[in-house]
Design a protein around this motif. Structure first.
Motif, PDB file in Angstrom:
ATOM      1  N   HIS A   9      19.937 -34.929  17.234  1.00 47.46           N
ATOM      2  CA  HIS A   9      18.986 -33.955  16.695  1.00 47.46           C
ATOM      3  C   HIS A   9      19.768 -33.064  15.737  1.00 47.46           C
ATOM      4  N   ILE A  10      19.370 -33.033  14.481  1.00 47.58           N
ATOM      5  CA  ILE A  10      20.100 -32.289  13.454  1.00 47.58           C
ATOM      6  C   ILE A  10      19.276 -31.077  13.048  1.00 47.58           C
ATOM      7  N   ARG A  11      19.923 -29.909  13.068  1.00 47.44           N
ATOM      8  CA  ARG A  11      19.286 -28.661  12.645  1.00 47.44           C
ATOM      9  C   ARG A  11      20.025 -28.132  11.422  1.00 47.44           C
ATOM     10  N   PHE A  12      19.294 -27.891  10.349  1.00 45.01           N
ATOM     11  CA  PHE A  12      19.864 -27.338   9.123  1.00 45.01           C
ATOM     12  C   PHE A  12      19.513 -25.859   9.036  1.00 45.01           C
ATOM     13  N   SER A  13      20.519 -25.011   8.722  1.00 48.31           N
ATOM     14  CA  SER A  13      20.281 -23.583   8.528  1.00 48.31           C
ATOM     15  C   SER A  13      20.949 -23.143   7.230  1.00 48.31           C
ATOM     16  N   GLY A  19      17.890 -18.917  11.720  1.00 47.37           N
ATOM     17  CA  GLY A  19      17.381 -20.066  12.468  1.00 47.37           C
ATOM     18  C   GLY A  19      17.284 -21.284  11.573  1.00 47.37           C
ATOM     19  N   PRO A  20      17.083 -22.437  12.163  1.00 49.31           N
ATOM     20  CA  PRO A  20      16.988 -23.649  11.361  1.00 49.31           C
ATOM     21  C   PRO A  20      15.749 -23.630  10.469  1.00 49.31           C
ATOM     22  N   PHE A  21      15.891 -24.104   9.237  1.00 45.46           N
ATOM     23  CA  PHE A  21      14.749 -24.203   8.343  1.00 45.46           C
ATOM     24  C   PHE A  21      14.230 -25.632   8.282  1.00 45.46           C
ATOM     25  N   TRP A  22      15.001 -26.575   8.781  1.00 44.44           N
ATOM     26  CA  TRP A  22      14.572 -27.972   8.801  1.00 44.44           C
ATOM     27  C   TRP A  22      15.285 -28.677   9.931  1.00 44.44           C
ATOM     28  N   GLN A  23      14.573 -29.547  10.642  1.00 42.90           N
ATOM     29  CA  GLN A  23      15.152 -30.298  11.748  1.00 42.90           C
ATOM     30  C   GLN A  23      14.710 -31.751  11.643  1.00 42.90           C
ATOM     31  N   ASP A  63      24.493 -29.091  14.353  1.00 39.45           N
ATOM     32  CA  ASP A  63      24.068 -27.971  13.534  1.00 39.45           C
ATOM     33  C   ASP A  63      24.827 -28.014  12.217  1.00 39.45           C
ATOM     34  N   TRP A  64      24.095 -28.077  11.120  1.00 41.61           N
ATOM     35  CA  TRP A  64      24.706 -28.060   9.786  1.00 41.61           C
ATOM     36  C   TRP A  64      24.241 -26.821   9.047  1.00 41.61           C
ATOM     37  N   GLU A  65      25.197 -26.092   8.488  1.00 34.16           N
ATOM     38  CA  GLU A  65      24.897 -24.926   7.670  1.00 34.16           C
ATOM     39  C   GLU A  65      24.948 -25.337   6.207  1.00 34.16           C
ATOM     40  N   ILE A  66      23.875 -25.076   5.484  1.00 31.37           N
ATOM     41  CA  ILE A  66      23.811 -25.368   4.060  1.00 31.37           C
ATOM     42  C   ILE A  66      24.331 -24.132   3.329  1.00 31.37           C
TER      43      ILE A  66
END
Length: 70
Positions: A9-13, A19-23, A63-66
């Motif tokens: 499960h990948i969460r992009f913030s 908080g995540p803006f896309w999962q 968790d990936w931070e953009i």
């Protein structure tokens, strides 16, 4: 240890504390040493095994931070 066909499960913030803006979910296609190849995007994506957090049997969290340009 992650295995092929496990779910990630990948969460992009956009930044720390936000908080995540896309999962989305991806599947582990293969593992080579300490690198995981994820399948489920328009191309294969790699990440380090160390970035994965266990979420249960056969499930992992990433968790990936953009980062934005200055």
């Amino acid at each position: 240890m992650p295995q092929p066909n496990d779910t990630v499960h990948i969460r992009f913030s956009m930044g720390r504390g936000a908080g995540p803006f896309w999962q989305t979910n991806a599947t582990i296609a293969s593992i080579s040493g300490r690198t995981v190849v994820l399948d489920g995007f328009d191309r294969e994506v790699t990440t380090s095994v160390a970035e994965l957090k266990r979420e249960g049997p056969g499930r992992w969290l990433l968790d990936w931070e953009i980062k934005t340009r200055p």
